[in-house]
Design an enzyme around this catalytic site. Sequence first.
Site, mmCIF file in Angstrom:
data_model
loop_
_atom_site.group_PDB
_atom_site.id
_atom_site.type_symbol
_atom_site.label_atom_id
_atom_site.label_comp_id
_atom_site.label_asym_id
_atom_site.label_seq_id
_atom_site.Cartn_x
_atom_site.Cartn_y
_atom_site.Cartn_z
ATOM 1 N N HIS A 138 -2.926 -14.165 8.248
ATOM 2 C CA HIS A 138 -3.512 -12.838 7.886
ATOM 3 C C HIS A 138 -4.943 -12.940 7.811
ATOM 4 C CE1 HIS A 138 -4.002 -9.019 5.387
ATOM 5 N NE2 HIS A 138 -2.791 -8.781 5.665
ATOM 6 N N ASP B 52 5.405 -9.351 6.650
ATOM 7 C CA ASP B 52 6.513 -9.057 7.469
ATOM 8 C C ASP B 52 7.285 -10.228 7.613
ATOM 9 O OD1 ASP B 52 3.741 -7.929 9.355
ATOM 10 O OD2 ASP B 52 5.504 -6.790 8.694
#
Length: 393
Positions: A272, A329
Amino acid sequence: ETGLITSDLGYKSTGATKSAITFLNGEKGVLRYRGYPIEQLAEKSSFLEVAYLLIYGDLPGADELSKFRDGITRHTLIHEDMKMLYEGYPAKAHPMGVLASMIGALSTFYPNAQGSELDPEEVDLTIRRLIAKITTIAAWSYRKSQGFPIMYPQNKLDYCSNFLHMMFALPTEEYEINPTIVKALNTLLILHADHEQNCSASTVRMAGSSHASLYAAITAGVCALWGPLHGGANQQVIEMLEQIHSEGSDVARMVEKAKDKSSDFRLMGFGHRVYKNFDPRAKIIKKVADEVLNELHIEDPLLEIAKSLEEVALNDSYFVERKLYPNVDFYSGILYRAIGIPTEMFTVMFALGRLPGWIAQWKEMRDNNEPISRPRQIYVGPNKRDYVDLENR
Ligand code: SDX
């Protein structure tokens, strides 16, 4: 001279975005919507209540919430002429392409909340229309792609139940609303509702800063979310886990492949830009996925594969050094599968969840009368040089 840095030409360029909507601490893995910790909202709130909180800045009272909810429920229908739009789409049209074009088309059928003078009532009406109609557009487009008849919204149902009914009910039999599935969908949508200045939210702010309509700004956000590095990752995670499952290959090999710089393969659902710790949403989704699969008596081998993939990666120096952890996700696709959402709809579900956040970001930008977004650059091209005629090149 090695090329001018053109920032001194006096343009009113916009600097870092100031926002009061979402607080995110990537080092500590902290996420709060308007100050409320995501863990508490995921546990105690509803998606529409969180939508109100993000858009209007505070938790609604009972009266405000029921007005907001009723104002959305009564706008779930779309103009009958819009049906010709998605009826013309090929069955294999990309769901995000259909969503983007249908939301864009809303500005033709409901031309408002655009231009430099905004009427607050019209803006609120447009906000409710968008939150209502995105569920109908998503569900009807899915039904069309499967050759199923569409199911009209049932205004007596809550937001998530209404969406599930439009997605899965058949006119030939009773559709049973499963409270476990409704709660899981609520939690998923809450966790996706906003995330500070991510790629698609920044796109919405930038597109909206030209005073294009709110529908146009949201259409731009849908297109930005479409990419596999952003909203498309949840679908790619499932495809990666299915590949491991079908090939019977061990997760260690997949982790090694993700480290190999000669291929552009990445461990989807990992890493991320901001979180250099666990994504708090991933933690919650992993726990809820365990609970829901248990309650629904679903044995999904992909959940066990995901857990072992996480364990191998988190003990691998490549991932540890780069502070690569599971993001939102990584487990969300397993939970979407458990509640019956088809893989090709995962990114559309991300858009459904993110819509209130996009709206909140657009509204904050317009309420603050921010100037048109015009980022600057550092020019690194060639210096001044004279034209050379073709015959001399
Ligand atoms: C979302 O911004 C948001 O808030 C987004 C989001 C939201 O709610 O809106 O949180 C939603 O988009 C989540 C992210 C979904 N995407 C994926 O899961 C795709 C896989 N992840 C990567 O592509 C990547 O981690 C990104 C795109 C998410 C972040 O990329 P960065 O911050 O640009 O990281 P990077 O590319 O600079 O990587 C740093 C290093 C690199 O290696 P080195 O050059 O240092 O040797 O880490 C490596 C990368 O190669 N790396 C990975 C990796 N992610 C980063 N290596 C293997 N697998 C990965 N997943």
